[in-house]
Structures are given as structure tokens and as C-alpha cells.
Design a protein around this motif. Structure first.
Motif, mmCIF file in Angstrom:
data_model
loop_
_atom_site.group_PDB
_atom_site.id
_atom_site.type_symbol
_atom_site.label_atom_id
_atom_site.label_comp_id
_atom_site.label_asym_id
_atom_site.label_seq_id
_atom_site.Cartn_x
_atom_site.Cartn_y
_atom_site.Cartn_z
ATOM 1 N N PHE A 143 30.977 -27.634 2.015
ATOM 2 C CA PHE A 143 32.292 -27.367 2.601
ATOM 3 C C PHE A 143 33.078 -28.669 2.760
ATOM 4 C CE2 PHE A 143 35.083 -26.928 6.303
ATOM 5 C CZ PHE A 143 35.872 -25.866 5.884
ATOM 6 N N GLY A 144 32.450 -29.669 3.365
ATOM 7 C CA GLY A 144 33.141 -30.937 3.600
ATOM 8 C C GLY A 144 33.592 -31.604 2.324
ATOM 9 N N ARG A 145 32.729 -31.640 1.330
ATOM 10 C CA ARG A 145 33.104 -32.301 0.072
ATOM 11 C C ARG A 145 34.227 -31.556 -0.634
ATOM 12 N NH1 ARG A 145 27.988 -35.127 -2.623
ATOM 13 N NH2 ARG A 145 29.652 -35.834 -3.965
ATOM 14 N N ARG A 146 34.161 -30.239 -0.627
ATOM 15 C CA ARG A 146 35.185 -29.449 -1.321
ATOM 16 C C ARG A 146 36.524 -29.499 -0.602
ATOM 17 N NH1 ARG A 146 33.594 -26.267 -5.929
ATOM 18 N NH2 ARG A 146 35.766 -25.781 -5.696
ATOM 19 N N VAL A 147 36.523 -29.314 0.720
ATOM 20 C CA VAL A 147 37.802 -29.193 1.421
ATOM 21 C C VAL A 147 38.516 -30.528 1.559
ATOM 22 C CG1 VAL A 147 37.148 -27.098 2.646
ATOM 23 C CG2 VAL A 147 36.838 -29.297 3.754
ATOM 24 N N PHE A 148 37.788 -31.612 1.770
ATOM 25 C CA PHE A 148 38.466 -32.895 1.880
ATOM 26 C C PHE A 148 39.137 -33.254 0.554
ATOM 27 C CE2 PHE A 148 35.308 -33.983 5.417
ATOM 28 C CZ PHE A 148 36.182 -33.540 6.381
ATOM 29 N N THR A 149 38.434 -33.023 -0.537
ATOM 30 C CA THR A 149 39.013 -33.277 -1.857
ATOM 31 C C THR A 149 40.207 -32.362 -2.092
ATOM 32 O OG1 THR A 149 36.867 -33.961 -2.712
ATOM 33 C CG2 THR A 149 38.521 -33.307 -4.331
ATOM 34 N N HIS A 150 40.055 -31.091 -1.797
ATOM 35 C CA HIS A 150 41.135 -30.129 -2.018
ATOM 36 C C HIS A 150 42.360 -30.460 -1.163
ATOM 37 C CE1 HIS A 150 42.772 -26.358 -3.444
ATOM 38 N NE2 HIS A 150 43.086 -26.030 -2.198
ATOM 39 N N LEU A 151 42.132 -30.854 0.068
ATOM 40 C CA LEU A 151 43.254 -31.204 0.944
ATOM 41 C C LEU A 151 43.985 -32.444 0.424
ATOM 42 C CD1 LEU A 151 44.718 -30.319 3.488
ATOM 43 C CD2 LEU A 151 43.186 -31.776 4.800
ATOM 44 N N ARG A 152 43.224 -33.445 -0.043
ATOM 45 C CA ARG A 152 43.855 -34.641 -0.602
ATOM 46 C C ARG A 152 44.678 -34.309 -1.846
ATOM 47 N NH1 ARG A 152 38.686 -36.773 -0.347
ATOM 48 N NH2 ARG A 152 38.256 -37.565 1.710
ATOM 49 N N GLU A 153 44.172 -33.388 -2.658
ATOM 50 C CA GLU A 153 44.873 -33.013 -3.895
ATOM 51 C C GLU A 153 46.096 -32.144 -3.635
ATOM 52 O OE1 GLU A 153 41.781 -31.111 -6.110
ATOM 53 O OE2 GLU A 153 40.883 -33.015 -6.749
#
Length: 166
Positions: A101-111
Motif C-alpha cells: 500500500f505504502g509503495r503504491r500510494v506514495f508513488t501514485h500520489l507523487r505522479e
């Protein structure tokens, strides 16, 4: 050399587990160490090591209620032989889900900063704007747990899978 090292490591781990399951207090100590290792691992993998207290709280809210229900209702006996494997499974699954969850959402939020800023510009509060941007990503973290459960023939519905499709 690798085989000898692996055998030695497994021997030490086996000895530690045997000692841990002997008493309730040693089982709880072993599980606590496991939780700390899982916390450090997921904090580093998600890149939020400085926010470890929040990570700990998030992981505890996933692990503790289930363990309280299992042992509080007497579904499993409150002894070392039950505490170690059940808590280990819960902690391991929580670590996996939290890391994914953390890896996916932080990346997605930055993008998707423009989408986040657009949500803020129409008056949404910060938490609601983040929720809007991440809504379709949050459920992806539980796919491994669903697949494991399906493999054990305990879960057969594809309804959750349908909601995860992008």
C-alpha cells in the motif's frame, strides 16, 4: 558454504522458536520482536522511516483487533503454541499489505499532484483530496492475501477482484 550457513541459521531459528513457544511471556516477547522487525522493514521499504510511530499505529490497528478476537473468544488457546504462528501470520500479512500500500500510494500520489491540487482548489480538505486520488489504489494491497485465501479454497468470489480492475 551457503548450505552449511543455511542449515546453521535454520537451526538457530528453530531453537529460538522452540524456546519461544514454551511460555506465554516468551511467546509474547518473540511476537513483539517480530512486530518490531516488520515495522522497521515496512517503514524502510515505503520510505517513511521517520514516521515509524504512525506506521506502528497503522499496523497495530490491523493486527491487535484480530488477535484479541481470536484469543479473547477462545477460538484458539492462549498459549505459546498458538500465539506464535497465529500472530506471525497476522504480522506478516500486515507487513506485506502495508508495504504494498505504502509503495503504491506514495508513488501514485507523487505522479498525480495536478489531480490532488485540483481537488484542493475546489475546496476539498487535504485528507479527502488524497482519498480521491488514491481511491482506486488502496485495495490493491490486499491482493496477495486474497490470493492466499483463494489458494486455500476459503475465498472464491471475484467481486473484490472486479473492484480492483483499472
Amino acid at each position: 558454504v551457503s548450505v552449511v550457513r543455511a542449515i546453521a541459521q535454520l537451526g538457530v531459528v528453530s531453537l529460538v522458536i522452540v524456546l519461544a513457544i514454551q511460555q506465554v511471556w516468551s511467546s509474547l516477547a518473540f511476537v513483539t520482536v517480530m512486530f518490531v522487525v516488520a515495522l522497521v522493514t515496512t517503514s524502510r521499504r515505503t520510505g517513511v522511516a521517520q514516521s515509524w510511530p504512525w506506521t506502528a499505529l497503522a499496523m497495530l490497528t490491523g493486527v491487535l483487533p484480530v488477535l484479541l478476537i481470536i484469543f479473547g473468544l477462545g477460538v484458539a488457546p492462549f498459549n505459546g503454541l498458538a500465539i506464535v504462528p497465529i500472530a506471525s501470520i497476522m504480522i506478516g500479512n500486515m507487513m506485506t499489505a502495508h508495504t504494498l500500500f505504502g509503495r503504491r500510494v506514495f508513488t501514485h500520489l507523487r505522479e498525480n499532484i495536478p489531480e490532488y491540487e485540483a481537488a484542493l482548489s475546489v475546496g476539498l480538505v487535504r485528507s479527502r483530496a488524497i482519498e480521491l486520488v488514491l481511491a482506486d489504489r488502496a485495495l490493491e494491497a490486499i491482493i496477495p492475501a486474497l490470493d492466499t485465501t483463494r489458494t486455500c479454497l476459503l475465498y472464491t468470489s471475484d467481486a473484490a477482484d472486479d473492484s480492483l480492475r483499472v
